[in-house]
Design an enzyme around this catalytic site. Structure first.
Site, PDB file in Angstrom:
ATOM      1  N   ASN A   1     -10.792   7.469   3.432  1.00  0.00           N
ATOM      2  CA  ASN A   1     -10.605   7.458   1.983  1.00  0.00           C
ATOM      3  C   ASN A   1     -11.470   6.441   1.245  1.00  0.00           C
ATOM      4  O   ASN A   1     -11.931   6.689   0.143  1.00  0.00           O
ATOM      5  CB  ASN A   1      -9.143   7.143   1.644  1.00  0.00           C
ATOM      6  CG  ASN A   1      -8.169   8.097   2.296  1.00  0.00           C
ATOM      7  OD1 ASN A   1      -7.382   7.706   3.142  1.00  0.00           O
ATOM      8  ND2 ASN A   1      -8.250   9.363   1.932  1.00  0.00           N
TER       9      ASN A   1
ATOM     10  N   GLY B   1       0.819  -1.203   0.000  1.00  0.00           N
ATOM     11  CA  GLY B   1       0.000   0.000   0.000  1.00  0.00           C
ATOM     12  C   GLY B   1       0.858   1.261   0.000  1.00  0.00           C
ATOM     13  O   GLY B   1       2.026   1.242  -0.380  1.00  0.00           O
TER      14      GLY B   1
ATOM     15  N   GLY C   1       2.121   4.973   2.147  1.00  0.00           N
ATOM     16  CA  GLY C   1       2.367   5.482   3.491  1.00  0.00           C
ATOM     17  C   GLY C   1       3.694   5.033   4.053  1.00  0.00           C
ATOM     18  O   GLY C   1       4.473   4.348   3.378  1.00  0.00           O
TER      19      GLY C   1
ATOM     20  N   GLY D   1      -8.232  -0.866  -3.031  1.00  0.00           N
ATOM     21  CA  GLY D   1      -8.003  -2.225  -3.516  1.00  0.00           C
ATOM     22  C   GLY D   1      -7.593  -3.190  -2.426  1.00  0.00           C
ATOM     23  O   GLY D   1      -7.267  -4.335  -2.715  1.00  0.00           O
TER      24      GLY D   1
ATOM     25  N   GLU E   1      -0.924  -1.695  -7.029  1.00  0.00           N
ATOM     26  CA  GLU E   1      -1.757  -0.615  -7.551  1.00  0.00           C
ATOM     27  C   GLU E   1      -0.971   0.670  -7.774  1.00  0.00           C
ATOM     28  O   GLU E   1      -1.303   1.465  -8.634  1.00  0.00           O
ATOM     29  CB  GLU E   1      -2.869  -0.283  -6.558  1.00  0.00           C
ATOM     30  CG  GLU E   1      -3.823  -1.403  -6.283  1.00  0.00           C
ATOM     31  CD  GLU E   1      -4.758  -1.023  -5.150  1.00  0.00           C
ATOM     32  OE1 GLU E   1      -5.930  -1.390  -5.227  1.00  0.00           O
ATOM     33  OE2 GLU E   1      -4.318  -0.365  -4.194  1.00  0.00           O
TER      34      GLU E   1
ATOM     35  N   ILE F   1       4.671   2.954   6.486  1.00  0.00           N
ATOM     36  CA  ILE F   1       5.021   1.546   6.722  1.00  0.00           C
ATOM     37  C   ILE F   1       5.384   0.875   5.397  1.00  0.00           C
ATOM     38  O   ILE F   1       6.381   0.159   5.297  1.00  0.00           O
ATOM     39  CB  ILE F   1       3.868   0.786   7.416  1.00  0.00           C
ATOM     40  CG1 ILE F   1       3.530   1.451   8.760  1.00  0.00           C
ATOM     41  CG2 ILE F   1       4.248  -0.677   7.640  1.00  0.00           C
ATOM     42  CD1 ILE F   1       2.322   0.860   9.470  1.00  0.00           C
TER      43      ILE F   1
END
Lengths: 520, 520
Positions: free
Chosen positions: A388, A273, A275, A392, A298, A277
């Protein structure tokens, strides 16, 4: 203008080149509009900004509202500004920006939150625009070029463009001449509705399923506008000690799985994803022991360029290039080095369960919080306030070979540096269920839940993942709930419904989830 | 014995024919065991029953316990009897029977509840038997025959057999000579782990992806036992007025969708669960206006034979034939009529998101309850007490073209004929999320949720689906929660966490969900 004409290789379309002001009259209140764009890349800027200027200048706030369908979020200068000008009625399936979030949570904007793979296909099926005969009125698509045959060459994302152009009555193209053409980097399959769909013949991350162009009916193009505005590049999320500790836990786990023979030495295609982390994990891999890596995801962020540069990443498939301004410069300056190792695909391929399961992706995403039985909340703070959207994450976590969620074990409130525990008895909103998740990770440790029944799972999560400030409270809850439910012969997954959200209620009242006790 | 030898066409295996008593010593306490079988069909009977007799006769209760991995539920004379004899430690991923449910909910049996498609692959990956090096100790598989090449011809189900035989150290075969051979009805693909998987080339319900046999390493066969026990046929669920009203709502909806051009005139491949509502839907289709139907599902019940006989069903793909005793007789007596219109596939194909999405199935399943925002609870009564498991409902509902859940609007308690509302403010356990479901149906009406934002969705569900006894209470909750959350600027999906489960708590205390008011 010369560059614009060069980019429009189907010459009879030159007659449809227009000034941006000329397209404003096409837009009527209540229309259903589709845009290109994904997590902000490859979205149209000229027309949306001109429309916002038009509304602002003529005091049309609330009088020119649209239903807005876009692959995911786009730059704040477009949709978020639209929200601030009361130009959005419905918004599907994801968004970012303070104004649009305020509009949603204050009841002015209606948002639909769907799995991105499902959004693309259901939009194409006409499910979201049933009242409009399943159609979009206008599509606005940012392109690099139009081929001799009228194929659209997209820019830094694919999103839901194939579906949007298929159900749109009119198409407006923005050709962005301020950035290089991305021709050859996209992999597009024309959407076909059931029962006539065919397999995606993708067995490797770098296999191509379709063509580099979006094929459309060029009769629908009503205007072509030149764009000189770059994407509003994503700001880089700084890593911190917590992120690095989480990343270390994950990379150590990968090593363990390779040793046990459950992962190949070059791992499996990674989905990660956005961010801090995610950046820490990718950063960790760049320094780590694994090579020959592949990515099926993505969004590519700047850290992915570092992973390429480390020599450890062989290929990346993505929906969008979501670089910072510096990241884009780096990508353009070293085009030959990166471009043949990257493919961009629309949601209908990238997020589809079919390739995700077949390839055996490793999915890693950050939730708001998870609970002791491994349900996760990814979307609604306090169970009611939209951030948000699910994006996905469900597409990947449901279908991955390994489904991993990572979060700090606690977060600060105004009055308490660990006032929020991200490990709770019961999440107030469930986006991912216990049936879907394999591994939960915080900076405290990693809980491998594969093969564990609920009560064993709860003990493992509390022991490995919870913050020390909350461990006794969570353990007390589990013990109390277990005793109560087993006595009632209803103890597969113990809960106490009369006090299960006591921590959340306390947070709203007292600014911390640290309750004194579990009494009602 | 002659028939048994005829069925074992690989002749050198005749030497491994054994009496069932001879295999008992193979089983040791703590072993990981895999069976064939699915929703009770095609499961082994001779060895499990002999083991149960052995435990009972020798007072070995609690001293011979196994971890049991089976595609789904099997006949009560096997697993449920094992539960009553304390022979089960862990059970994955689904079950039926009073004793096994009691064991689970009283904390004696550890159950893992996974999506069936995921169970099959994760079992094959070794995730559930990590402590045993990813292996099963013994597999017990019911077969019709063994081919010349050692391929296993299964019986009335496929379940997770391909994965089970692959990770089993030893295999015991039960050849059931009391029923005809099902040779040719199965479609089996040998499981391959990522990153080396290939597409399933299924674009039509009757396409074949693999071979009619399960290929195994025959060296692993340690015993072949003759079986003369038929499946414990499924009792037929009677239809009632409520089920018929629900079915009528669904069939009317299909007509509407065909008219709107969102469904072809022969609909799309149908997945239908088990029970009285499913029977009413299939019964309704047999009398209805649609022909050229196809079925892609997990379980064929007796009503499916009626649908074949009506001439309206062209082909059915399933994991198992779950007929009643009479239904099996009908199937066998008219073999030529039915057999070339049916294919049985393992979970790894039938429940895989890949064909379900590609074919565009219409999924229909019954939950315990759903909530006003369209989250559904399919597994845990009161959020804690396990019934059967999620089964394949999530595989289908997440990936279908249309995801439909149907339930009576209310159910009786001991003291109140409508003491339980199946439409609640917030389900206490979520198996299917708001991101997954399209249509909810009760006997009161049908709520088409496609394209609706949460608050609009809640209003539609209350208006169309709720029982009149609960409509005012639910409306009051929605209005109150909306007001509160919008005022706090947190109202995307309004809830009041301090009283959200008040109805459920009242049910436990007072035997009805009819509360006097929403005060805390």
């Amino acid at each position: 203008m010369l560059e614009l004409r060069n980019r429009i290789r189907k010459k009879n379309l030159h007659g449809r080149i227009k000034h941006v002001e000329d397209v404003i009259p096409l837009f009527k209140n209540g229309m259903n509009i589709g845009w290109s764009g994904f997590t902000p890349a490859g979205y149209p800027k000229m027309v949306p900004i001109a429309l916002a200027d038009h509304v602002e200048k003529n005091n049309l706030q609330g009088k020119l509202k649209f239903n807005l369908f876009i692959g995911a979020s786009v730059g704040v200068e477009t949709e978020d500004r639209w929200a601030s000008l009361d130009m959005i009625d419905r918004r599907w399936p994801y968004q970012t920006g303070k104004n649009i979030q305020a509009g949603i949570n204050e009841g002015r904007i209606r948002m639909g939150d769907r799995h991105l793979s499902m959004f693309a296909q259901d939009l194409g099926y006409g499910f979201y625009t049933k009242d409009n005969n399943g159609r979009l009125d206008i599509a606005i698509i940012e392109c690099s070029a139009i081929t001799e045959n009228g194929g659209l060459v997209l820019t830094a994302s694919c999103g839901a463009v194939p579906e949007i152009v298929q159900i749109a009555d009119k198409i407006i193209i923005e050709i962005n001449t301020s950035i290089p053409s991305f021709e050859g980097l996209h992999d597009i399959v024309e959407p076909v509705n059931p029962p006539n769909r065919l397999p995606y013949l993708i067995s490797r991350v770098d296999d191509r399923a379709g063509s580099p162009y979006v094929r459309i009916d060029t009769d629908k193009i009503v205007a072509i506008v030149e764009s000189d505005r770059p994407d509003n590049g994503r700001a880089f999320s700084e890593q911190d000690d917590t992120s690095e500790a989480i990343a270390n836990n994950i990379i150590e786990f990968f090593g363990h799985e390779v040793k046990a023979g459950r992962l190949p030495r070059n791992l499996l295609p990674l989905q990660s994803g956005v961010g801090s982390i995610a950046n820490a994990v990718i950063g960790g891999l760049a320094k780590g022991p694994f090579s020959g890596l592949k990515v099926w995801t993505e969004v590519l962020q700047d850290t992915m360029l570092d992973l390429f540069d480390s020599g450890k990443l062989d290929f990346a498939s993505t929906v969008s290039l979501s670089f910072s301004v510096d990241g884009f410069k780096r990508f353009y300056d070293n085009w030959d080095q990166y471009a043949n190792k990257v493919m961009m695909r629309p949601l209908s391929i990238a997020n589809h369960p079919e390739p995700i399961r077949r390839l055996g992706c490793i999915a890693m995403n950050t939730p708001v919080e998870f609970d002791i039985y491994a349900h996760a909340n990814s979307t609604l703070v306090g169970g009611t306030r939209m951030i948000n959207g699910i994006g996905g994450s469900g597409d990947f976590l449901r279908n991955a070979y390994l489904s991993i969620m990572h979060t700090p074990s606690a977060r600060p409130t105004k009055t308490d540096p660990t006032g929020i525990t991200c490990v709770v008895p019961h999440v107030p909103h469930v986006d991912h269920t216990e049936h879907d998740l394999d591994v939960l990770v915080t900076e405290q440790g990693l809980a491998d839940l594969r093969g564990l029944a609920p009560k064993d799972r709860a003990q493992e999560i509390i022991t490995k993942c919870a913050h020390p400030d909350y461990k006794p409270l969570l353990q007390e809850y589990l013990d109390m709930a277990t005793k109560d439910c087993l006595a009632r012969k209803a103890g597969h997954e113990p809960q106490l419904l009369d006090r299960v959200f006591k921590m959340q209620v306390n947070l709203a009242k007292n600014g911390t989830m640290k309750i004194n006790n579990w009494e009602i």
